[in-house]
Design a protein around this motif. Structure first.
Motif, PDB file in Angstrom:
ATOM      1  N   GLU A  61       0.819  -1.209   0.000  1.00 53.21           N
ATOM      2  CA  GLU A  61       0.000   0.000   0.000  1.00 53.21           C
ATOM      3  C   GLU A  61       0.858   1.267   0.000  1.00 53.21           C
ATOM      4  OE1 GLU A  61      -2.520  -0.346   3.381  1.00 53.21           O
ATOM      5  OE2 GLU A  61      -3.603  -2.106   2.631  1.00 53.21           O
ATOM      6  N   SER A 100      -2.852  -1.644 -21.900  1.00 52.36           N
ATOM      7  CA  SER A 100      -2.477  -2.464 -20.748  1.00 52.36           C
ATOM      8  C   SER A 100      -2.192  -3.895 -21.173  1.00 52.36           C
ATOM      9  CB  SER A 100      -3.601  -2.463 -19.699  1.00 52.36           C
ATOM     10  OG  SER A 100      -3.870  -1.175 -19.246  1.00 52.36           O
ATOM     11  N   GLN A 106      -4.920   3.747 -17.381  1.00 48.02           N
ATOM     12  CA  GLN A 106      -6.264   3.722 -16.808  1.00 48.02           C
ATOM     13  C   GLN A 106      -7.363   3.772 -17.855  1.00 48.02           C
ATOM     14  OE1 GLN A 106      -6.844   6.746 -13.816  1.00 48.02           O
ATOM     15  NE2 GLN A 106      -7.964   5.325 -12.518  1.00 48.02           N
ATOM     16  N   ASP A 147      -3.787 -10.307  -4.249  1.00 49.30           N
ATOM     17  CA  ASP A 147      -4.261  -8.918  -4.309  1.00 49.30           C
ATOM     18  C   ASP A 147      -4.971  -8.513  -3.012  1.00 49.30           C
ATOM     19  OD1 ASP A 147      -4.553  -6.454  -5.441  1.00 49.30           O
ATOM     20  OD2 ASP A 147      -6.415  -6.938  -6.492  1.00 49.30           O
ATOM     21  N   LYS A 157      -0.495  -1.277 -11.428  1.00 46.36           N
ATOM     22  CA  LYS A 157      -1.260  -0.824 -10.256  1.00 46.36           C
ATOM     23  C   LYS A 157      -0.592   0.340  -9.532  1.00 46.36           C
ATOM     24  CE  LYS A 157      -3.418  -5.297  -9.287  1.00 46.36           C
ATOM     25  NZ  LYS A 157      -3.389  -6.495  -8.404  1.00 46.36           N
ATOM     26  N   GLU A 158       0.702   0.550  -9.792  1.00 43.94           N
ATOM     27  CA  GLU A 158       1.393   1.682  -9.177  1.00 43.94           C
ATOM     28  C   GLU A 158       0.730   2.983  -9.639  1.00 43.94           C
ATOM     29  OE1 GLU A 158       3.430   3.915  -6.939  1.00 43.94           O
ATOM     30  OE2 GLU A 158       3.985   1.780  -6.896  1.00 43.94           O
ATOM     31  N   GLU A 159       0.409   3.846  -8.681  1.00 41.07           N
ATOM     32  CA  GLU A 159      -0.373   5.055  -8.978  1.00 41.07           C
ATOM     33  C   GLU A 159       0.232   5.891 -10.086  1.00 41.07           C
ATOM     34  OE1 GLU A 159      -2.348   8.829  -6.576  1.00 41.07           O
ATOM     35  OE2 GLU A 159      -1.242   7.268  -5.495  1.00 41.07           O
ATOM     36  N   MET A 160       1.546   6.017 -10.080  1.00 43.58           N
ATOM     37  CA  MET A 160       2.214   6.836 -11.087  1.00 43.58           C
ATOM     38  C   MET A 160       2.041   6.239 -12.488  1.00 43.58           C
ATOM     39  SD  MET A 160       6.272   7.781 -11.213  1.00 43.58           S
ATOM     40  CE  MET A 160       6.706   6.032 -11.331  1.00 43.58           C
ATOM     41  N   ARG A 178      -0.383   3.878 -13.256  1.00 44.10           N
ATOM     42  CA  ARG A 178      -1.792   3.590 -13.511  1.00 44.10           C
ATOM     43  C   ARG A 178      -2.449   4.670 -14.357  1.00 44.10           C
ATOM     44  NH1 ARG A 178      -4.377   2.257  -8.173  1.00 44.10           N
ATOM     45  NH2 ARG A 178      -4.160   4.501  -7.866  1.00 44.10           N
ATOM     46  N   ALA A 179      -2.027   5.915 -14.171  1.00 50.19           N
ATOM     47  CA  ALA A 179      -2.610   7.027 -14.927  1.00 50.19           C
ATOM     48  C   ALA A 179      -2.413   6.858 -16.430  1.00 50.19           C
ATOM     49  CB  ALA A 179      -1.991   8.339 -14.462  1.00 50.19           C
ATOM     50  N   PRO A 215       3.794   3.985  -1.321  1.00 49.61           N
ATOM     51  CA  PRO A 215       4.166   4.501  -2.648  1.00 49.61           C
ATOM     52  C   PRO A 215       5.348   3.753  -3.247  1.00 49.61           C
ATOM     53  CG  PRO A 215       3.849   6.286  -1.078  1.00 49.61           C
ATOM     54  CD  PRO A 215       3.826   5.018  -0.285  1.00 49.61           C
ATOM     55  N   GLN A 226       4.457  -1.148  -5.251  1.00 47.64           N
ATOM     56  CA  GLN A 226       3.896  -1.969  -6.337  1.00 47.64           C
ATOM     57  C   GLN A 226       4.874  -2.024  -7.510  1.00 47.64           C
ATOM     58  OE1 GLN A 226       1.126  -3.728  -6.560  1.00 47.64           O
ATOM     59  NE2 GLN A 226      -0.348  -2.965  -5.089  1.00 47.64           N
TER      60      GLN A 226
END
Length: 215
Positions: free
Chosen positions: A64, A193, A187, A126, A178-181, A183-184, A66, A69
């Protein structure tokens, strides 16, 4: 099927990644009298599984944070590559001359060697606690009953290793996405993907296959 598929994936990965662990147990207890070998295996495995359980739950919380992932995904890609090129050398495995020493060796070495297993279970599950518990439970009979047999089967049927490496590489790719950076970027484009996951998996398999021939 949403529950059965990851369970089967975890079981498959456990079989592939637990071969060395099972061999460590067999080698660490080989110098003990027959009547003590069973106890060393049982207590050593129990200790190793207990620590593995703790590590999996810690891994869930770590995932969870930063960039974890992304780092975990890259590590899984390396594990997939290593699975294909590993020669499974066993000559340097230390053997215990007492019950306590054998148990200590089993627990210590298994924990070190199980980090790839822990990461794979956490990634495939997951954060689903039921899947994680099932994955850990599945590890127990595999480690207890398997030893050189697993390694011999893997060596005899290389396709199994390729499939396992592909699954690990795919899971690693999913972690990266899945890493926020990252994922953008993916998405709004499922096709992108899919191509990313396929491309990443193919690259790992090709590099691993080339290196495998050189080993």
């Amino acid at each position: 099927m949403e529950f059965i598929q990851p369970i089967l994936e975890i079981l498959f990965i456990n079989i592939l990644l637990s071969g060395d662990n099972a061999l460590v147990i067999a080698m660490a207890s080989r110098n003990l009298p027959k009547e003590l070998q069973g106890r060393a295996i049982q207590w050593g495995t129990l200790g190793a599984i207990s620590l593995r359980t703790l590590f999996v739950f810690l891994m869930i919380h770590l995932l969870e944070m930063p960039f974890i992932q992304l780092i975990g995904g890259i590590l899984l890609l390396f594990i997939a590559y290593k699975l294909m090129v590993d020669s499974h050398e066993t000559d340097q495995i230390k053997s215990g001359n007492s019950l306590q020493e054998a148990i200590s060796i089993i627990i210590f070495v298994d924990v070190i060697m199980s980090l790839d297993n822990v990461l794979a279970i956490a990634a495939i599950a997951d954060s689903n606690l039921l899947l994680i518990i099932a994955g850990i439970i599945l590890s127990i009979p595999i480690i207890l009953t398997a030893s050189e047999l697993i390694l011999k089967l893997i060596q005899k049927f290389p396709i199994v290793v390729f499939i396992g490496a592909a699954l690990l590489a795919w899971t690693g790719g999913e972690m990266i996405i899945k890493e926020e950076m990252v994922r953008a970027i993916f998405q709004t484009n499922n096709v992108l993907s899919l191509f990313f996951l396929i491309g990443l998996t193919v690259i790992v398999i090709i590099i691993g296959a080339i290196k495998r021939k050189q080993v």
